[in-house]
Write a protein that holds these residues in place. Structure first.
Motif, PDB file in Angstrom:
ATOM      1  N   ARG A 149      31.182  30.725  29.665  1.00 57.06           N
ATOM      2  CA  ARG A 149      31.680  31.552  30.772  1.00 57.06           C
ATOM      3  C   ARG A 149      32.721  32.525  30.268  1.00 57.06           C
ATOM      4  O   ARG A 149      33.554  32.169  29.446  1.00 57.06           O
ATOM      5  CB  ARG A 149      32.364  30.665  31.824  1.00 57.06           C
ATOM      6  CG  ARG A 149      31.450  29.990  32.753  1.00 57.06           C
ATOM      7  CD  ARG A 149      30.857  30.947  33.761  1.00 57.06           C
ATOM      8  NE  ARG A 149      29.682  30.330  34.323  1.00 57.06           N
ATOM      9  CZ  ARG A 149      29.752  29.326  35.197  1.00 57.06           C
ATOM     10  NH1 ARG A 149      30.897  28.885  35.608  1.00 57.06           N
ATOM     11  NH2 ARG A 149      28.666  28.787  35.642  1.00 57.06           N
TER      12      ARG A 149
ATOM     13  N   GLY B 130      30.288  24.033  38.632  1.00 58.06           N
ATOM     14  CA  GLY B 130      29.003  23.343  38.655  1.00 58.06           C
ATOM     15  C   GLY B 130      28.970  22.107  39.538  1.00 58.06           C
ATOM     16  O   GLY B 130      28.419  21.069  39.167  1.00 58.06           O
ATOM     17  N   LYS B 131      29.496  22.240  40.741  1.00 56.58           N
ATOM     18  CA  LYS B 131      29.475  21.108  41.667  1.00 56.58           C
ATOM     19  C   LYS B 131      28.087  20.910  42.271  1.00 56.58           C
ATOM     20  O   LYS B 131      27.687  19.789  42.568  1.00 56.58           O
ATOM     21  CB  LYS B 131      30.499  21.336  42.793  1.00 56.58           C
ATOM     22  CG  LYS B 131      31.920  21.404  42.303  1.00 56.58           C
ATOM     23  CD  LYS B 131      32.921  21.622  43.422  1.00 56.58           C
ATOM     24  CE  LYS B 131      32.821  23.003  44.053  1.00 56.58           C
ATOM     25  NZ  LYS B 131      33.209  24.098  43.151  1.00 56.58           N
TER      26      LYS B 131
ATOM     27  N   GLN C 141      31.125  16.985  34.526  1.00 55.75           N
ATOM     28  CA  GLN C 141      30.001  16.788  35.461  1.00 55.75           C
ATOM     29  C   GLN C 141      29.386  15.408  35.262  1.00 55.75           C
ATOM     30  O   GLN C 141      29.105  14.697  36.222  1.00 55.75           O
ATOM     31  CB  GLN C 141      28.933  17.868  35.253  1.00 55.75           C
ATOM     32  CG  GLN C 141      29.296  19.224  35.836  1.00 55.75           C
ATOM     33  CD  GLN C 141      28.305  20.307  35.411  1.00 55.75           C
ATOM     34  OE1 GLN C 141      27.907  20.383  34.245  1.00 55.75           O
ATOM     35  NE2 GLN C 141      27.910  21.143  36.364  1.00 55.75           N
TER      36      GLN C 141
ATOM     37  N   TYR D 254      16.489  24.452  42.303  1.00 52.92           N
ATOM     38  CA  TYR D 254      16.590  23.233  41.502  1.00 52.92           C
ATOM     39  C   TYR D 254      15.437  22.266  41.788  1.00 52.92           C
ATOM     40  O   TYR D 254      14.947  21.586  40.902  1.00 52.92           O
ATOM     41  CB  TYR D 254      17.919  22.510  41.776  1.00 52.92           C
ATOM     42  CG  TYR D 254      19.123  23.133  41.108  1.00 52.92           C
ATOM     43  CD1 TYR D 254      19.185  23.263  39.715  1.00 52.92           C
ATOM     44  CD2 TYR D 254      20.215  23.568  41.866  1.00 52.92           C
ATOM     45  CE1 TYR D 254      20.305  23.818  39.098  1.00 52.92           C
ATOM     46  CE2 TYR D 254      21.330  24.118  41.252  1.00 52.92           C
ATOM     47  CZ  TYR D 254      21.368  24.241  39.875  1.00 52.92           C
ATOM     48  OH  TYR D 254      22.465  24.784  39.270  1.00 52.92           O
TER      49      TYR D 254
ATOM     50  N   PRO E  21      31.444  25.242  32.454  1.00 48.08           N
ATOM     51  CA  PRO E  21      30.296  25.286  31.543  1.00 48.08           C
ATOM     52  C   PRO E  21      30.588  26.233  30.377  1.00 48.08           C
ATOM     53  O   PRO E  21      31.293  27.236  30.556  1.00 48.08           O
ATOM     54  CB  PRO E  21      29.169  25.848  32.410  1.00 48.08           C
ATOM     55  CG  PRO E  21      29.551  25.526  33.811  1.00 48.08           C
ATOM     56  CD  PRO E  21      31.054  25.534  33.843  1.00 48.08           C
TER      57      PRO E  21
ATOM     58  N   ARG F  35      30.525  35.590  38.203  1.00 48.05           N
ATOM     59  CA  ARG F  35      29.478  34.623  38.502  1.00 48.05           C
ATOM     60  C   ARG F  35      28.192  34.915  37.731  1.00 48.05           C
ATOM     61  O   ARG F  35      27.120  34.493  38.130  1.00 48.05           O
ATOM     62  CB  ARG F  35      29.218  34.605  40.003  1.00 48.05           C
ATOM     63  CG  ARG F  35      30.477  34.671  40.807  1.00 48.05           C
ATOM     64  CD  ARG F  35      30.243  34.303  42.243  1.00 48.05           C
ATOM     65  NE  ARG F  35      30.977  33.095  42.543  1.00 48.05           N
ATOM     66  CZ  ARG F  35      30.455  31.983  42.985  1.00 48.05           C
ATOM     67  NH1 ARG F  35      29.165  31.892  43.177  1.00 48.05           N
ATOM     68  NH2 ARG F  35      31.203  30.944  43.245  1.00 48.05           N
TER      69      ARG F  35
ATOM     70  N   VAL G 118      25.056  21.144  41.064  1.00 46.46           N
ATOM     71  CA  VAL G 118      24.152  20.304  40.278  1.00 46.46           C
ATOM     72  C   VAL G 118      24.497  18.829  40.469  1.00 46.46           C
ATOM     73  O   VAL G 118      23.600  17.979  40.544  1.00 46.46           O
ATOM     74  CB  VAL G 118      24.275  20.613  38.767  1.00 46.46           C
ATOM     75  CG1 VAL G 118      23.118  19.978  38.029  1.00 46.46           C
ATOM     76  CG2 VAL G 118      24.327  22.090  38.536  1.00 46.46           C
TER      77      VAL G 118
ATOM     78  N   ASP H  47      36.886  23.931  40.321  1.00 47.04           N
ATOM     79  CA  ASP H  47      37.048  25.352  40.530  1.00 47.04           C
ATOM     80  C   ASP H  47      35.697  26.011  40.808  1.00 47.04           C
ATOM     81  O   ASP H  47      34.654  25.468  40.461  1.00 47.04           O
ATOM     82  CB  ASP H  47      37.656  25.958  39.258  1.00 47.04           C
ATOM     83  CG  ASP H  47      38.666  27.036  39.592  1.00 47.04           C
ATOM     84  OD1 ASP H  47      38.639  27.556  40.721  1.00 47.04           O
ATOM     85  OD2 ASP H  47      39.477  27.355  38.716  1.00 47.04           O
ATOM     86  N   VAL H  48      35.743  27.172  41.416  1.00 47.22           N
ATOM     87  CA  VAL H  48      34.540  27.949  41.647  1.00 47.22           C
ATOM     88  C   VAL H  48      33.772  28.112  40.333  1.00 47.22           C
ATOM     89  O   VAL H  48      34.363  28.461  39.318  1.00 47.22           O
ATOM     90  CB  VAL H  48      34.920  29.356  42.165  1.00 47.22           C
ATOM     91  CG1 VAL H  48      33.689  30.219  42.343  1.00 47.22           C
ATOM     92  CG2 VAL H  48      35.677  29.235  43.460  1.00 47.22           C
ATOM     93  N   GLY H  49      32.481  27.796  40.367  1.00 47.79           N
ATOM     94  CA  GLY H  49      31.669  27.978  39.166  1.00 47.79           C
ATOM     95  C   GLY H  49      31.679  26.817  38.194  1.00 47.79           C
ATOM     96  O   GLY H  49      31.070  26.879  37.140  1.00 47.79           O
TER      97      GLY H  49
END
Ligand code: ADP
Ligand code: MG
Length: 699
Positions: A453, A303-304, A275, A342, A450, A584, A306, A299-301
């Motif tokens: 997970r 953290g795009k 990130q 956020y 992250p 998720r 943020v 990939d899904v999850g």
């Protein structure tokens, strides 16, 4: 160079004529000389590619050349068959056997003629044999082969044979063409390029692929022609990249007070290295004064969101607003909600625009965007692009845009000020394909999850275990969690598909009378669909049964079970996307693949990959490998022409070379850009219109 010769119709060539031309066009799309020259042999015969009967091995594919000693229809136990006895140069014999098309095949061969059979070797008693082998009659190749030449064999078929378009006549036609017109074929690549990259000259390559003097020469020809297939695509991308260098974008300041406050005070976790890298790349891009075109792939999850938030804040710190575009309304709402969370600690609010807002709500929203009060407007692509006037638009974030091809992408926001473009996709694709599909973009990959997970536990189950599966789901539901049950989309029959899901729905209602079961499918209106999805999201529905319409990216953290029915019918990427609907939250999630007993080899590979890994990049590599690039996204839709020789997964070296060559060409000769861009677009337009592309001279 003489382009006319390439566009000339084959019917006017010696040895063709209207009848053969029709058959050639119908069977293989060969209309022009250009098509003919690129009608490549399907196989070559020479001593090194054939096997003697004595060296055959059961179960292996082989080509055997020999003389027909006998051939006839023979009675069998249940039905007649046609048998051909072939004798090789050593005097050893084998059989070719046909069960179908006997009337046709019996008139095909003659005793005493030379034939090559290609197929998988079987053994019955002491006889090696091939069932329904591919074959070539070598009446007049025999002499050539005996003198050690390599002979090209072409794709055929009954319609071709009916008009006498056999490998032999095709070779003749092409040979004559080269005799008469060969020298008119020019080199379409500049000399420095063929020299620098060690490419065979174009016309030499075309001749050599049809009439190779050696296997080595053939390999060089293939290499050159593969290069060409990839080069034009890369050139289009390189030109697009090059032209973008002149497109001004807003100049952002280095990260300012809001960004810093967010990063230090608000963000509840530390960014992953991936990130951070993406953020650094965006910060750098947006300060150059040139429009950014960056794809964030993760990939899904991963953290795009943020990352996008940080970009939005940097824009706002610099006095610019952002647009955030999603493919559907429900996703837009979801994004607005998470952006809201956020931004709230910073006293900022996103502005959501939807089609279902009241007129007053809508007007207030539009007003706040137009006044520059809101940092970010969120809505569907259509809505944002049509309806919204920004005070000062500096950044456009586009979520899940992989449905757009290179061409469409170029046209987004072409009018008016050019905001920086930040594209986000959860569909990881292998680097080789990314270079082609997204070759006009800069790419940031978020290839790290992250910490903490829990990977989704994935298992395959059979029908006889259904009872256990339901018991397991019941357990999860009793723990307060939710489940998806997905049925495949049967494309040929939406009705059938629905029936499957509906009967599944009824079964689940009967199985789980104490829980609420919902159903969504493709034939429902958007409002009903939305309402059901929402009820699932809020937890009113415990089990959601659906056909494959579950929206990409709808976030239901309470859902921990994904049951996929008829999992063998889904594509690998699709299975992975579906699995991304669960996992998720910090709870352990499960993906259960209900698989039928009948599975194709490919289906087995797909299911094995799913149970082996949850890494989206690994999945996509595997998917590409199983399916081949052509099928990966549906080539035309993806903006990539079909490739005859090159294979994007295998030929990564050639791809890299083609990319370098394209970049080098543009760097050496920027003037090329305008004309070449027009020429290239015409070239690809023709391709999309299904016409012959013709040669293109670029140097
Ligand atoms: P994506 O859009 O890539 O699918 P999101 O941006 O929605 O992923 O992030 C998924 C979840 O992970 C969110 O709840 C988000 O707050 C959380 N998250 C994002 N980055 C991190 C991180 N570095 N550490 C911990 N949690 C993170
Ligand atoms: Mg997301």
């Amino acid at each position: 160079m003489n382009t006319n010769i390439l566009e000339r119709e084959v019917q006017y060539l010696k040895g063709v004529g209207p009848k053969r031309a029709d058959a050639w066009a119908d069977a293989h799309g060969v209309r022009t000389v250009h098509d003919m020259l690129h009608f490549y042999p399907r196989r070559y015969l020479d001593r090194s590619t054939t096997t003697g009967v004595g060296d055959l091995h059961e179960g292996e594919a082989a080509t055997v050349m020999g003389t027909v000693r006998a051939c006839d229809v023979v009675p069998g136990k249940s039905n007649k068959r046609f048998e051909l006895i072939l004798e090789d140069a050593e005097g050893q014999r084998m059989k070719g056997v046909w069960f179908q098309g006997l009337w046709w095949i019996r008139n095909t061969f003659e005793v005493g003629e030379r034939v090559a059979l290609h197929g998988t070797v079987q053994k019955y008693g002491r006889w090696f044999s091939m069932t329904h082998p591919d074959f070539d009659r070598l009446s007049d190749e025999a002499a050539a082969l005996d003198t050690g030449r390599i002979v090209a064999l072409y794709p055929g078929g009954q319609a071709m044979e009916a008009v006498g378009l056999t490998s032999r006549s095709i070779r003749r036609i092409i040979y004559r063409f080269f005799q008469e017109h060969g020298l008119k074929l020019g080199e379409q690549l500049p000399d420095w390029m063929t020299e620098q990259y060690g490419l065979m000259e174009g016309r030499v390559a075309l001749r050599a692929i049809h009439f190779p003097k050696s296997q080595d020469e053939r390999a060089q020809a293939v290499q050159r022609l593969k290069f060409e297939e990839l080069f034009y695509i890369q050139l289009l991308l390189a030109i697009t990249r090059h032209e973008r260098q002149d497109i001004a974008g807003p100049t952002f300041d280095p990260p300012g007070p809001l960004t810093t406050q967010f990063a230090t005070e608000v963000l509840p976790f530390e960014l992953t290295d991936a990130q951070k890298r993406a953020v650094r790349e965006i910060v750098a891009d947006t300060q150059t004064g040139i429009q950014m075109n960056r794809l964030v792939q993760g990939d899904v999850g991963s953290g795009k969101t943020v990352v996008a938030v940080l970009a939005i804040l940097q824009a706002y710190d610099s006095g610019y607003q952002s647009a955030f575009m999603a493919p559907t309304e429900i996703l837009a709402e979801q994004h607005a909600a998470s952006l809201g969370e956020y931004l709230e600690p910073l006293d900022l609010q996103p502005t959501l625009l939807t089609g279902s807002q009241s007129k007053t709500e809508r007007e207030a929203a539009l007003e706040s965007v137009a006044q520059g009060e809101t940092p970010v407007a969120v809505g569907t692509h259509a809505l944002i692009q049509e309806a919204v006037e920004f005070d000062r638009l500096g950044l456009a974030v586009v979520d899940e845009q992989h449905r757009f091809g290179v061409m469409q992408r170029a046209e987004m926001f072409e009018k008016g000020d050019r905001p920086h473009m930040l594209l986000m996709t959860a569909t990881p694709i292998p680097r080789s394909l990314a270079m082609t599909l997204y070759g006009d973009l800069d790419v940031s990959q978020i290839d790290e999850m992250p910490a903490g997970r829990k990977p989704v536990t994935t298992v395959m189950r059979r029908e006889k275990q259904r009872g256990d599966v339901y018991a397991f789901i019941r357990e999860r539901l009793q723990a307060g969690e939710q489940a998806y049950v997905v049925y495949p989309l049967v494309e040929e029959s939406e009705k059938l598909d629905l029936k499957d899901a509906e009967s599944g729905y009824a079964t689940l209602q009967a199985q789980f009378p104490d829980f609420t079961v919902g159903l969504v499918h493709g034939r429902m209106g958007a409002d009903d669909k939305d309402a059901t999805m929402r009820a699932f999201k809020t937890g009113e529905i415990d089990i959601l049964v659906s056909t494959t319409v579950i929206e990409v990216g709808v976030d239901v953290p309470g859902a921990t079970v994904m049951l996929i029915e008829h999992a063998e019918r889904f594509g690998l990427s699709q299975l992975h996307q579906l699995r991304g609907r669960v996992g998720r939250s910090d709870k352990q999630s499960y993906c259960i693949l209900m698989a039928g007993y009948k599975q194709s080899a490919e289906a087995k590979q797909r299911l094995a990959a799913m149970t082996r890994t949850t890494d989206g990049f690994e999945i996509s590599e595997e998917d590409l490998r199983i399916r081949g690039a052509g099928d990966f996204f549906g080539t035309r839709q993806s903006g990539m022409p079909e490739l005859q020789l090159a294979d994007i997964t295998e030929d990564t070296d050639v791809l890299e070379t083609a990319r370098n060559a394209a970049t080098a060409l543009i760097t050496r000769d920027p003037e090329l850009s305008d004309d070449a861009h027009i020429a290239l677009r015409t070239y690809f337009d023709k391709y999309y219109a299904g016409q012959s592309m013709g040669f293109l001279r670029v140097g």
